[in-house]
Design a protein around this motif. Sequence first.
Motif, PDB file in Angstrom:
ATOM      1  N   LEU A 155       0.830  -1.204   0.000  1.00 12.10           N
ATOM      2  CA  LEU A 155       0.000   0.000   0.000  1.00 12.10           C
ATOM      3  C   LEU A 155       0.863   1.253   0.000  1.00 12.10           C
ATOM      4  N   LEU A 156       1.902   1.244   0.799  1.00 10.85           N
ATOM      5  CA  LEU A 156       2.813   2.388   0.837  1.00 10.85           C
ATOM      6  C   LEU A 156       3.474   2.600  -0.520  1.00 10.85           C
ATOM      7  N   HIS A 157       3.896   1.533  -1.138  1.00 10.00           N
ATOM      8  CA  HIS A 157       4.551   1.643  -2.446  1.00 10.00           C
ATOM      9  C   HIS A 157       3.587   2.159  -3.519  1.00 10.00           C
ATOM     10  N   VAL A 158       2.362   1.663  -3.522  1.00 12.73           N
ATOM     11  CA  VAL A 158       1.382   2.057  -4.535  1.00 12.73           C
ATOM     12  C   VAL A 158       0.900   3.486  -4.318  1.00 12.73           C
ATOM     13  N   ALA A 159       0.685   3.869  -3.068  1.00 15.82           N
ATOM     14  CA  ALA A 159       0.074   5.166  -2.773  1.00 15.82           C
ATOM     15  C   ALA A 159       1.092   6.274  -2.557  1.00 15.82           C
ATOM     16  N   ARG A 160       2.349   5.957  -2.558  1.00 14.36           N
ATOM     17  CA  ARG A 160       3.361   6.939  -2.199  1.00 14.36           C
ATOM     18  C   ARG A 160       3.348   8.172  -3.103  1.00 14.36           C
ATOM     19  N   GLN A 161       3.347   8.008  -4.379  1.00 14.02           N
ATOM     20  CA  GLN A 161       3.473   9.151  -5.281  1.00 14.02           C
ATOM     21  C   GLN A 161       2.288  10.113  -5.203  1.00 14.02           C
ATOM     22  N   PRO A 162       1.044   9.652  -5.292  1.00 11.33           N
ATOM     23  CA  PRO A 162      -0.071  10.605  -5.189  1.00 11.33           C
ATOM     24  C   PRO A 162      -0.122  11.307  -3.836  1.00 11.33           C
ATOM     25  N   LEU A 163       0.205  10.590  -2.780  1.00 10.78           N
ATOM     26  CA  LEU A 163       0.156  11.210  -1.455  1.00 10.78           C
ATOM     27  C   LEU A 163       1.270  12.214  -1.258  1.00 10.78           C
ATOM     28  N   ASN A 164       2.426  11.989  -1.843  1.00 13.05           N
ATOM     29  CA  ASN A 164       3.515  12.960  -1.735  1.00 13.05           C
ATOM     30  C   ASN A 164       3.119  14.288  -2.369  1.00 13.05           C
ATOM     31  N   GLY A 165       2.482  14.238  -3.520  1.00  9.40           N
ATOM     32  CA  GLY A 165       2.044  15.470  -4.171  1.00  9.40           C
ATOM     33  C   GLY A 165       1.006  16.218  -3.353  1.00  9.40           C
ATOM     34  N   LEU A 166       0.060  15.491  -2.813  1.00  8.63           N
ATOM     35  CA  LEU A 166      -0.957  16.103  -1.968  1.00  8.63           C
ATOM     36  C   LEU A 166      -0.319  16.699  -0.722  1.00  8.63           C
ATOM     37  N   ASP A 167       0.586  15.969  -0.109  1.00 11.46           N
ATOM     38  CA  ASP A 167       1.269  16.451   1.087  1.00 11.46           C
ATOM     39  C   ASP A 167       2.041  17.737   0.799  1.00 11.46           C
ATOM     40  N   ALA A 220       1.452  19.933  -1.582  1.00 12.12           N
ATOM     41  CA  ALA A 220       0.500  21.019  -1.853  1.00 12.12           C
ATOM     42  C   ALA A 220      -0.087  21.571  -0.560  1.00 12.12           C
ATOM     43  N   VAL A 221      -0.477  20.694   0.338  1.00  7.92           N
ATOM     44  CA  VAL A 221      -1.042  21.140   1.614  1.00  7.92           C
ATOM     45  C   VAL A 221       0.014  21.888   2.426  1.00  7.92           C
ATOM     46  N   ALA A 222       1.227  21.361   2.479  1.00 12.14           N
ATOM     47  CA  ALA A 222       2.294  22.027   3.219  1.00 12.14           C
ATOM     48  C   ALA A 222       2.574  23.412   2.643  1.00 12.14           C
ATOM     49  N   HIS A 223       2.587  23.535   1.333  1.00 12.07           N
ATOM     50  CA  HIS A 223       2.835  24.826   0.689  1.00 12.07           C
ATOM     51  C   HIS A 223       1.724  25.817   1.035  1.00 12.07           C
ATOM     52  N   ASP A 224       0.477  25.379   0.942  1.00 16.56           N
ATOM     53  CA  ASP A 224      -0.652  26.265   1.241  1.00 16.56           C
ATOM     54  C   ASP A 224      -0.657  26.693   2.709  1.00 16.56           C
ATOM     55  N   LEU A 225      -0.376  25.756   3.609  1.00 16.88           N
ATOM     56  CA  LEU A 225      -0.347  26.100   5.024  1.00 16.88           C
ATOM     57  C   LEU A 225       0.789  27.056   5.347  1.00 16.88           C
ATOM     58  N   HIS A 226       1.941  26.851   4.723  1.00 13.25           N
ATOM     59  CA  HIS A 226       3.062  27.758   4.944  1.00 13.25           C
ATOM     60  C   HIS A 226       2.736  29.163   4.430  1.00 13.25           C
ATOM     61  N   ALA A 227       2.126  29.249   3.264  1.00 10.09           N
ATOM     62  CA  ALA A 227       1.745  30.552   2.717  1.00 10.09           C
ATOM     63  C   ALA A 227       0.756  31.251   3.647  1.00 10.09           C
TER      64      ALA A 227
END
Length: 99
Positions: free
Chosen positions: A17-29, A31-38
Amino acid sequence: MIARLAFALTVIPFGLLLHVARQPLNGLDMAVAHDLHAHAVANPAWTRLMAFWTDALGPATWRVVVVGVAAWLAWRGAPLAAGWALITTVAGGACWARG
């Protein structure tokens, strides 16, 4: 034998599950981190309030609360509950400190 089987049945699905879901979740993470920092940079008062809130409700505050509740429980005649509260707080703190 059973322990190894249980370990494999637990670790393998989560590893896949970690291997399959890693890429989409990294992008979401990211984006959220960038928005929260801004948002934090644009609203320093809100950021200070949240930092205060985090510190006020940090582990030290809850340890003091648990000691007070444990003392009250012991005074009310529930020494086992008081001991349980203190032991779990100490054990949780020790586990948290180990990282």
